[in-house]
Scaffold this active site. Structure first.
Site, PDB file in Angstrom:
ATOM      1  N   SER A 294       0.750  -1.096  -0.068  1.00  0.00           N
ATOM      2  CA  SER A 294       0.083  -0.034   0.138  1.00  0.00           C
ATOM      3  C   SER A 294       0.898   1.216  -0.151  1.00  0.00           C
ATOM      4  CB  SER A 294      -0.953   0.020   1.282  1.00  0.00           C
ATOM      5  OG  SER A 294      -2.133   1.010   1.010  1.00  0.00           O
TER       6      SER A 294
ATOM      7  N   ASP B  55      -5.425  -4.091  -2.438  1.00  0.00           N
ATOM      8  CA  ASP B  55      -4.045  -3.757  -1.704  1.00  0.00           C
ATOM      9  C   ASP B  55      -3.545  -4.886  -0.847  1.00  0.00           C
ATOM     10  OD1 ASP B  55      -5.494  -3.446   0.677  1.00  0.00           O
ATOM     11  OD2 ASP B  55      -3.922  -1.785   1.097  1.00  0.00           O
TER      12      ASP B  55
END
Length: 788
Positions: free
Chosen positions: A469, A620
């Site tokens: 992320s 993610d």
């Protein structure tokens, strides 16, 4: 035993050399060389095995070696002595069977053809009165087949058990070349990450003289991969392949192992879904006298070292690995060259990786248990295909791969003088990623002080970076775009404001987004900003993630497959590099641009919609891999095999939140909170695992992460009060007020200053107390190359 004695004992022999056969176009040109008398009833009923052997060669050159070899020999059945065309079956099929090809571009060699036994169509169609003949063939302009001697060996029931023709080395050949042909087809199928393999065929046992005079090996195959493959596979990304292996004896089913290393070398991979009936794929020419092949000279030489003993044999192993991969082999020919002059190669030492292999198995089991323990109730377990290959066999071709300058591959790196790996892992955490940057900035300042250099960049010091992320965005900026930390911070502020500066009018909090299956933010802003950044740095907004030149700093970012039903919370590694020098892991997720990787690693449910590419949906990697350090450990064997050493493994967090308020369309909110705050759990696992990673028992792991316990300190109140313009007596803001959200871009300045204050206090402790997670100065010394 010489070729002359072979001829004397053979069932059928040539009486003279064959007239050379030269092709003039794409049509096959052939001629019958020698043939038998009509076979008797007794021979027809008792014969159990036939094999053709020739002393022969081709024209000695070819315009394009990749096009294959176009001179070969066939055994055919004639209906009678006067016939010139093969007998036909009742279905009209010609009774013709290919025995073997000549060796490409070499002198006269001895070729042992396919062994036709009672399982073969040849003997199944053999009838009383038939005539067996040898036909010499060539195809395409310039291809010429020269055959000087030949014989057919026959085994009959009165001779006892069927067995191949004995392997006898002779001095009457110009360079002592011999070839051995597969007897039957071979098929291998894989359904998971475990290697599936089969010893297809072997040479006879080598004696002391033949080992001493061994010069080269080369495998040719007619084979293909799975029929469902729609297009050719790129080099290095086929997981249907052939190995050459050393076997204890001709009957062994597994490679010989020495010091924990399997004596295995990659020959070549399949690339097509169909087999060309006339073409042969060529494997690597393991020619010990070829000075141009310095990169694999050690691999070749090792076959003549003490690991190859009298009685051992060379086997051809057909392999497939990972779900859906298959290997279908119809024909194989292994060419062995024996030098009558002899050749003494350099000595090759195979390092002992037995302990490393055992440790990697323990690490694999620990990571498996960890992913099982953190999964929410009634949800699929977290899965990482990379964990499965931690215990792949330690192959000789990987262990003995020549080490490029500066590349740390060897477990005995201290004595060998090579530099151990320096690794960086960056957690996810939204805008709190600025805390990671401040910590890394301080670490690099310590390194600069150690090295007396004013300006250094992280990509100059780390061999591999991984991020999830926001950590993935930082890894891309620092490792792939080679940015300084100062430049990265500036861009981080710009991107954060653009992306998180505006929420929807109706869907404006996590709970609403969760309940409606919507997203709080528009992903297009993130895409546009990263394209702008890549355009500025590389001149191409769509620049590929993969670096064609070997990068000094490799990067991969974490994402995950979105479907928990079909894919089961499966980790995805998006890499800037190929996984390894030989067969290791498939690059299913190749062909990505930098901005696409940034988008996929940032697609946190509730905040951004998932990212779709190549028919798959990505989110993610925070769903289980918010701290990607365990995935970094799992990735190392894909780059280095099992013979690597770690000098410095740095894991940096984004601050431990007192509570995190998130939502997701995949799991319940509470379950997701459990997952998303698992960064420290992965860290705790890494503490123990780091002791097993080579260099074993060496201090190599550091974790830097601002703790929520700091919220109890008075100076924290001072900082947040200044930012909010409040008097301490009016309002006391806690650590959680700053660190509780991941999308509040307005808090970036506070997070930055809070981290700087923490670093001051952290370093004071680090000077006096040394243990994992404390000691930035000791980490900097290791990064700078000191204390290795």
């Amino acid at each position: 035993m010489s070729f002359t004695s072979d001829l004397e004992s053979a069932w059928l022999c040539s009486s003279a050399p064959c007239e050379p056969i030269t092709a003039v176009d794409g049509r096959i040109k052939s001629s019958i060389w020698f043939k038998s008398k009509p076979v008797s009833r007794e021979f027809c009923y008792r014969v159990t095995q036939l094999q053709l052997c020739t002393d022969s060669r081709n024209q000695g050159w070819v315009d394009n070696r990749d096009q294959g070899n176009w001179t070969w020999f066939e055994i055919i059945i004639l209906p009678d002595e006067d016939a010139t065309e093969p007998k036909r079956s009742k279905h009209g099929r010609e009774m013709v069977w290919r025995s073997h090809h000549n060796q490409l571009g070499k002198r006269t060699a001895r070729h042992y053809g396919a062994i036709f036994d009672r399982r073969s169509e040849l003997l199944a169609n053999f009838e009383v009165g038939d005539v067996l003949a040898v036909r010499v063939c060539a195809r395409f302009p310039g291809s010429t087949n020269y055959a000087t001697k030949g014989y057919i060996s026959a085994r009959v029931l009165s001779e006892g058990k069927s067995r191949p023709v004995p392997f006898q080395f002779s001095e009457d050949l110009e360079d002592g070349s011999y070839s051995f042909v597969s007897t039957i087809p071979c098929a291998v199928r894989s359904s998971d990450a475990d290697l599936k393999s089969k010893i297809w065929f072997t040479t006879p046992a080598f004696d002391e003289r033949s080992i001493e005079q061994l010069e080269s090996l080369q495998l040719f195959t007619r084979s293909h991969l799975q029929s469902g493959q729609e297009q050719a596979v790129e080099d290095g990304n086929s997981f249907s392949w052939f190995d050459l292996v050393v076997l204890e004896d001709c009957n062994a089913t597994e490679p010989k192992v020495l010091n924990g290393v399997s004596l295995v070398w990659l020959s070549h991979s399949n690339k097509e879904k169909d087999t060309d009936p006339h073409d042969l794929s060529q494997g690597i020419s393991f020619d010990i006298t070829d000075s141009r092949s310095q990169g694999i000279l050690q691999i070749k030489a090792s076959l003549k070292a003490s690991y190859f003993q009298p009685g051992n044999a060379i086997g051809v192993r057909a392999c497939a690995q990972f779900a859906g991969w298959e290997n279908h082999a119809n024909f194989g020919q292994l060419v062995v060259r024996i030098s009558n002059m002899g050749y003494t190669p350099q000595k090759v030492k195979i390092p002992d990786v037995t302990v490393a292999s055992q440790d990697l198995r323990k690490i694999q089991q620990t990571i498996y248990r960890f992913y099982q323990d953190i999964k929410p109730t009634d949800q699929p377990a977290f899965s990482s295909p990379l964990t499965d290959i931690l215990t792949n066999e330690a192959r000789a071709d990987l262990v003995l791969e020549q080490v490029p300058p500066g590349t740390p591959l060897h477990s005995d790196a201290k004595s060998a003088g090579t530099r151990p790996l320096r690794l960086l892992s960056l957690d996810g955490g939204g805008v709190r990623g600025v805390s990671s940057l401040r910590i890394l900035q301080k670490l690099m300042e310590e390194v600069a002080e150690e090295e007396h250099k004013p300006d250094i960049k992280p990509h100059e010091y780390f061999d591999l970076m991984v991020g999830t992320s926001t950590g993935g965005l930082i890894a891309l900026m620092l490792g792939r775009l080679h940015m300084s930390i100062e430049e990265c911070e500036t861009e981080y502020d710009i991107i954060s404001e653009k992306v998180f500066g505006k929420k929807g009018l109706i869907i404006n909090d996590e709970d609403k987004a969760f309940l409606t299956g919507s997203s709080l933010y528009e992903a297009k802003y993130l895409e546009d900003e990263f394209k702008r950044l890549v355009q500025r740095k590389l001149g191409d907004a769509d620049a590929p993630l993969f670096e064609s030149d070997d990068p000094g700093c490799k990067v991969f970012v974490m994402s995950a497959l979105a479907s928990t039903v079909e894919d089961g919370n499966t980790a995805v590694h998006l890499r800037s590099y190929k996984s390894g020098p030989t067969v290791l892991v498939p690059a299913e997720y190749s062909g990505w641009s930098i901005w696409e990787a940034a988008r996929a690693t940032s697609a946190a449910p509730v905040y951004f919609k998932s990212f779709e590419k190549n028919g798959k949906e990505f989110v993610d990697g925070g769903l289980g891999w918010n701290n990607p350090v365990l995935e970094l450990i799992s990735e190392l064997p894909t780059i280095c095999g099992q013979n690597f050493s770690i000098g410095c493994l740095v894991s940096i967090g984004t601050g431990t939140p007192a509570a995190m308020h998130l939502g997701t369309g995949l799991l319940s909110i509470n379950d997701f909170i459990t997952i998303a705050t698992n960064s420290e759990l992965a860290h705790q696992q890494s503490l123990g695992l780091s002791q097993m990673l080579p260099l074993r028992n060496d201090l190599k792991y550091w974790r830097f992460n601002m703790s929520k316990k700091m919220s109890e300190q008075d100076w924290v109140v001072d900082v947040v009060s200044e930012w909010f313009g409040l008097e301490k007596k009016e309002k006391r803001l806690e650590y959680a007020d700053i660190m509780g959200k991941i999308d509040d871009w307005g808090a970036i300045g506070m997070i930055r200053e809070l981290t700087d204050k923490w670093l001051m206090r952290f370093n004071e402790q680090g000077k006096t107390k040394e243990f994992y997670g404390i000691g930035m100065q000791s980490c900097a010394k290791r990064l700078s190359g000191k204390n290795m």
